[in-house]
Design a protein around this motif. Structure first.
Motif, PDB file in Angstrom:
ATOM      1  N   UNK A 129      65.832  56.807  22.979  1.00  0.00           N
ATOM      2  CA  UNK A 129      64.831  56.376  22.013  1.00  0.00           C
ATOM      3  C   UNK A 129      64.655  54.864  22.023  1.00  0.00           C
ATOM      4  N   UNK A 130      63.444  54.429  21.677  1.00  0.00           N
ATOM      5  CA  UNK A 130      63.161  53.006  21.482  1.00  0.00           C
ATOM      6  C   UNK A 130      63.060  52.659  19.994  1.00  0.00           C
ATOM      7  N   UNK A 131      63.423  53.590  19.141  1.00  0.00           N
ATOM      8  CA  UNK A 131      63.261  53.367  17.702  1.00  0.00           C
ATOM      9  C   UNK A 131      64.065  52.181  17.197  1.00  0.00           C
ATOM     10  N   UNK A 132      65.255  51.950  17.783  1.00  0.00           N
ATOM     11  CA  UNK A 132      66.092  50.839  17.349  1.00  0.00           C
ATOM     12  C   UNK A 132      65.756  49.538  18.078  1.00  0.00           C
ATOM     13  N   UNK A 138      57.750  58.193  18.545  1.00  0.00           N
ATOM     14  CA  UNK A 138      57.628  59.239  19.575  1.00  0.00           C
ATOM     15  C   UNK A 138      57.935  58.739  20.989  1.00  0.00           C
ATOM     16  N   UNK A 139      58.810  57.760  21.114  1.00  0.00           N
ATOM     17  CA  UNK A 139      59.101  57.179  22.434  1.00  0.00           C
ATOM     18  C   UNK A 139      59.778  58.173  23.364  1.00  0.00           C
ATOM     19  N   UNK A 165      66.518  61.992  14.042  1.00  0.00           N
ATOM     20  CA  UNK A 165      65.148  61.722  14.495  1.00  0.00           C
ATOM     21  C   UNK A 165      64.972  62.031  15.973  1.00  0.00           C
ATOM     22  N   UNK A 166      66.002  61.702  16.777  1.00  0.00           N
ATOM     23  CA  UNK A 166      65.919  61.996  18.214  1.00  0.00           C
ATOM     24  C   UNK A 166      65.781  63.489  18.461  1.00  0.00           C
ATOM     25  N   UNK A 167      66.573  64.284  17.761  1.00  0.00           N
ATOM     26  CA  UNK A 167      66.574  65.725  18.004  1.00  0.00           C
ATOM     27  C   UNK A 167      65.264  66.375  17.575  1.00  0.00           C
ATOM     28  N   UNK A 168      64.560  65.785  16.622  1.00  0.00           N
ATOM     29  CA  UNK A 168      63.246  66.309  16.261  1.00  0.00           C
ATOM     30  C   UNK A 168      62.300  66.234  17.450  1.00  0.00           C
ATOM     31  N   UNK A 169      62.415  65.164  18.233  1.00  0.00           N
ATOM     32  CA  UNK A 169      61.580  65.028  19.427  1.00  0.00           C
ATOM     33  C   UNK A 169      62.139  65.836  20.595  1.00  0.00           C
ATOM     34  N   UNK A 170      63.439  65.714  20.833  1.00  0.00           N
ATOM     35  CA  UNK A 170      64.055  66.389  21.979  1.00  0.00           C
ATOM     36  C   UNK A 170      63.875  67.903  21.887  1.00  0.00           C
ATOM     37  N   UNK A 171      64.037  68.448  20.701  1.00  0.00           N
ATOM     38  CA  UNK A 171      63.920  69.897  20.520  1.00  0.00           C
ATOM     39  C   UNK A 171      62.530  70.415  20.871  1.00  0.00           C
TER      40      UNK A 171
END
Length: 373
Positions: A129-132, A138-139, A165-171
């Motif tokens: 992720x690029x969130x941090x 949605x990166x 948050x990552x798993x929401x996208x990865x899933x």
């Protein structure tokens, strides 16, 4: 494709590269390579007084790293341009420039990974992720969409701070052949408070079945200093129990830093003779250190004879498994230094010895069915 049991993580330093390109990983070990600079080595500066030659055209990123990755003796190789690597003033200029100019830009980083596409059936690119870093939403999904066009298998790396948050996208994008790499960082699996902190991730993984799950942990903390090691003593702060517990924590594979500390990729450091030696019978690590003078000759005169005479070596020599066989290049290097067939006055060499020995021991455990019990 076979599913690996073990994934050793390499930060592509000189000694790591020697191990990476010479070790036979077999079918059950997929190495993981973190690339943190544009060039493996910078071109030498012209000497004063000599006429300047016409500078060579610099090679592109893919021209440099494709030969290295292709030479690795394994079925698959994870490749990461590490978004998670913390920047430091102690890093060399070329490292910081790469982390900021390439790794720090999602689109540029993706283009660099795509430039390795000739190895698309061997390389598994790692997405983080690029969130941090940039706050871009949605990166993970954006990287997956770009890389999936070329690479049949992808990996997603996450950790405690961004896991939910990552798993929401990865899933929403992970496919059956992909890998989810969960970095447990420095959390101690034997510490109740640490386990309580990461329990929410373990609970999630126990029910997660979209792709293969890897648990990664840094077992040898950077706070361990060579000069503080107890000579010939077990290092009690090292918890290497992940290999015995990963399958009970919702994972299919385990990962670590191949028997050494997680490299901070910082420059400098004084000579400090010390050696961390893996005991495959007890699954523990033992420390050996030089004199208070901290001289390079301590490796040959103090550390090598102590390792050869250690209880850990004796246990592995008497074990049914071939931990210290002739195929163990790390042990062979120890014997060669003792026999004065090669020099031991090289601190970096002992990093390689540690890795060669540890990797051989894990491969031996796999071949002996240790992880099937």
């Amino acid at each position: 494709m076979s599913i690996p049991t073990y994934i050793p993580v390499f930060r592509l330093r000189q000694e790591e590269k020697k191990v990476l390109t010479s070790f036979n990983f077999g079918a059950d070990i997929f190495p993981y390579v973190e690339i943190f600079k544009e060039f493996e080595r910078l071109p030498p500066k012209p000497k004063a007084g000599k006429p300047k030659k016409k500078p060579r055209e610099p090679k592109h990123f893919n021209e440099i790293y494709i030969p290295t990755l292709n030479s690795i003796n394994s079925e698959k190789v994870f490749v990461d341009l590490p978004v998670h690597l913390q920047q430091s003033r102690k890093m060399k200029k070329e490292v910081l420039e790469f982390l900021r100019g390439v790794v720090g830009n999602r689109k540029v980083r993706t283009d660099y990974l795509l430039s390795l596409s000739i190895l698309r059936n061997k390389v598994i690119p790692v997405i983080s992720t690029y969130s941090q870093l940039t706050g871009e939403p949605n990166s993970i999904k954006l990287q997956e969409a770009d890389l999936r066009v070329v690479y049949p298998i992808l990996a997603f790396r996450t950790s405690e701070k961004t896991f939910t948050n990552d798993m929401n996208q990865i899933s929403s994008v992970a496919q059956a052949g992909d890998f989810l790499i969960v970095d447990l960082e420095d959390y101690n699996l034997s510490d109740k408070e640490d386990m309580a902190t990461i329990q929410f991730m373990i609970d999630f993984l126990m029910a997660f079945d979209q792709c293969h799950v890897v648990l990664l942990r840094n077992s040898i903390l950077n706070s361990i200093k060579n000069f503080e090691l107890g000579h010939c003593e077990r290092i009690n702060v090292i918890d290497n129990s992940l290999m015995n517990r990963y399958d009970k924590l919702g994972a299919n594979c385990f990962a670590d830093y191949a028997g050494i500390k997680k490299d901070k990729v910082e420059d400098g450091g004084a000579v400090s003779p010390g050696f961390i030696f893996y005991d495959a019978v007890q699954n523990n690590f033992f420390g050996f250190k030089g004199s208070e003078k901290r001289e390079l000759k301590d490796f040959e005169n103090i550390i090598i004879p102590a390792v050869l005479a250690s209880d850990a070596a004796a246990r592995m020599q008497s074990a049914e498994s071939d931990y210290l066989s002739v195929e163990n290049k790390g042990w062979k290097m120890i014997e060669d230094i003792w026999d004065e067939e090669e020099s031991g006055k090289n601190q970096a060499k002992f990093k390689r010895i540690s890795m060669e020995h540890y990797l051989h021991c894990i491969r031996t455990k796999i071949e002996d069915g240790y992880f099937l019990l």
